[in-house]
Enzyme design. Structure first.
Site, PDB file in Angstrom:
ATOM      1  CG  HIS A  96      14.224  34.782 -12.813  1.00  0.00           C
ATOM      2  ND1 HIS A  96      14.177  35.612 -11.712  1.00  0.00           N
ATOM      3  CD2 HIS A  96      15.339  34.017 -12.660  1.00  0.00           C
ATOM      4  CE1 HIS A  96      15.227  35.362 -10.943  1.00  0.00           C
ATOM      5  NE2 HIS A  96      15.941  34.403 -11.490  1.00  0.00           N
ATOM      6  CG  ASN A 125      15.661  46.257   5.846  1.00  0.00           C
ATOM      7  OD1 ASN A 125      14.621  46.870   5.625  1.00  0.00           O
ATOM      8  ND2 ASN A 125      16.850  46.809   5.715  1.00  0.00           N
ATOM      9  CB  VAL A 126      13.884  47.543  11.109  1.00  0.00           C
ATOM     10  CG1 VAL A 126      12.945  46.393  11.468  1.00  0.00           C
ATOM     11  CG2 VAL A 126      15.186  47.413  11.875  1.00  0.00           C
ATOM     12  NE  ARG A 127      12.640  49.456   3.690  1.00  0.00           N
ATOM     13  CZ  ARG A 127      12.239  48.196   3.712  1.00  0.00           C
ATOM     14  NH1 ARG A 127      12.894  47.314   4.434  1.00  0.00           N
ATOM     15  NH2 ARG A 127      11.178  47.809   3.024  1.00  0.00           N
ATOM     16  N   GLY A 139      25.305  54.589  -2.686  1.00  0.00           N
ATOM     17  CA  GLY A 139      25.684  54.006  -1.404  1.00  0.00           C
ATOM     18  C   GLY A 139      26.999  53.259  -1.502  1.00  0.00           C
ATOM     19  NE  ARG A 140      32.502  51.108   2.830  1.00  0.00           N
ATOM     20  CZ  ARG A 140      32.786  49.903   3.333  1.00  0.00           C
ATOM     21  NH1 ARG A 140      31.802  49.095   3.730  1.00  0.00           N
ATOM     22  NH2 ARG A 140      34.038  49.507   3.452  1.00  0.00           N
ATOM     23  CG  HIS A 153      24.936  33.804   3.658  1.00  0.00           C
ATOM     24  ND1 HIS A 153      23.883  33.325   2.903  1.00  0.00           N
ATOM     25  CD2 HIS A 153      25.132  35.093   3.250  1.00  0.00           C
ATOM     26  CE1 HIS A 153      23.462  34.271   2.079  1.00  0.00           C
ATOM     27  NE2 HIS A 153      24.195  35.358   2.279  1.00  0.00           N
ATOM     28  CG  HIS A 179       5.614  31.723   9.561  1.00  0.00           C
ATOM     29  ND1 HIS A 179       5.169  32.790   8.815  1.00  0.00           N
ATOM     30  CD2 HIS A 179       6.483  31.046   8.779  1.00  0.00           C
ATOM     31  CE1 HIS A 179       5.732  32.750   7.618  1.00  0.00           C
ATOM     32  NE2 HIS A 179       6.533  31.700   7.562  1.00  0.00           N
ATOM     33  CG  HIS A 203      16.759  39.624   4.714  1.00  0.00           C
ATOM     34  ND1 HIS A 203      15.438  40.016   4.536  1.00  0.00           N
ATOM     35  CD2 HIS A 203      17.503  40.744   4.516  1.00  0.00           C
ATOM     36  CE1 HIS A 203      15.404  41.302   4.240  1.00  0.00           C
ATOM     37  NE2 HIS A 203      16.633  41.766   4.219  1.00  0.00           N
TER      38      HIS A 203
END
EC number: 1.3.3.3
Length: 304
Positions: free
Chosen positions: A178, A111-113, A262-263, A99, A148, A109
């Site tokens: 929404h 994320n890799v998992r 989770g935490r 941020h 991109h 943002h």
């Protein structure tokens, strides 16, 4: 011979990725450093959360590594995959949200998992997931094209169909039903990736992780010193409300983390430090704020 899925090299890669991204973000900020908070989970596993606050460029940046284990999966994981019920699991990943302070610098943002579920006498069920996406407040075409293009270059070694597929999935996933609007200008999103086999799937996840800083830092450098006033700051805080709404209502990672015990502090570190809601607010026609809705918050092709 079937490739065996192994979590150890994935963990090694992810901890190194967290280190590299923290170095890149702290270097771009130039004033603040990350503070690390290592934690353990009662049922099994743990992680290390790193958060930078009140920096010169970034108001808050959270970069989390986790490796959690458990004897059974939460409802968020088994609702669409009933074959996972009754299996012990391991899940590991790096997740981050940045941020910025300046409203002209987009939020980002990534994320890799990796996930693996095992049961005695049965083949393991495993997959990779992740991606990255960009959420501008005052958009620039140049930024979106750059973002991109880097996303496309991360996908190119794996086939020409990969970027269009995961770009579209990102547009569809990061959508606030929404509000009937996308969260930002997208990027990449993939999940349940295992059809390529372990080694190629792992290589793809690494490519996504390795391209994140190349995608984001040039945009930060371009706008971090752009002058702004109360009007731009007010709009940034209002639009951050959409980020909160998505993360708490739709985001799979948030739901999985909370349902699996989770935490909480690490799961919710993606939320911005300051945010504002306003009843039934609409931008004035012809303003830069209106242009965000008219020009940027519409799924489109940013690279040919």
């Amino acid at each position: 011979m079937t490739e065996q899925a192994r979590i150890e090299p994935v963990i090694d890669y992810l901890t190194g990725l967290q280190d590299r991204i923290c170095q890149g973000i702290a270097g771009a900020d130039g004033a603040a450093e990350f503070k690390e908070d290592s934690w353990t989970r009662e049922e099994g596993g743990g992680g290390r959360s790193r958060v930078l606050t009140e920096g010169a460029v970034f108001e808050q940046a959270g970069i989390n590594f986790s490796h959690v284990t458990g004897a059974s999966l939460p409802p968020s994981a088994t609702a669409h995959r009933p074959e996972l019920a009754g299996r012990r699991f391991q899940a590991t990943g790096v997740s981050l949200v940045i941020h910025p302070r300046n409203p002209y610098v987009p939020t980002s943002h990534a994320n890799v998992r990796f996930f693996i579920a095992e049961k005695e006498g049965a083949e393991p069920i495993w997959w990779f997931g992740g991606g990255f996406d960009l959420t501008p407040y005052y958009g620039e075409d140049e930024d979106c094209v750059h973002w991109h293009r880097v996303a496309k270059s991360a996908c190119e070694p794996f086939g020409p169909e990969v970027y269009p597929r995961y770009k579209q999935w990102c547009d569809e996933y990061f959508f606030l039903k929404h509000r009937n609007e996308p969260r930002g200008v997208g990027g990449l999103f993939f999940d349940d990736l295992n059809e390529w086999g372990f080694e190629k799937s792992f290589a793809f996840m690494r490519s996504i992780g390795d391209h994140y800083l190349d995608a984001y830092l040039p945009i930060v450098a371009r706008h971090k010193d752009t002058p702004y006033g109360e009007r731009e700051r007010d709009f940034q805080l209002y639009r951050r409300g959409r980020y909160v709404e998505f993360n708490l209502v739709y985001d799979r990672g948030t739901l999985f983390g909370l349902q699996s015990g989770g935490r909480t502090e690490s799961i919710l570190m993606s939320l911005p430090p300051l945010v504002r809601w306003r009843y039934n607010w609409q931008p004035e026609p012809g303003t830069p704020e209106a242009r965000l809705y008219e020009h940027f918050l519409k799924p489109r092709e940013w690279v040919e």
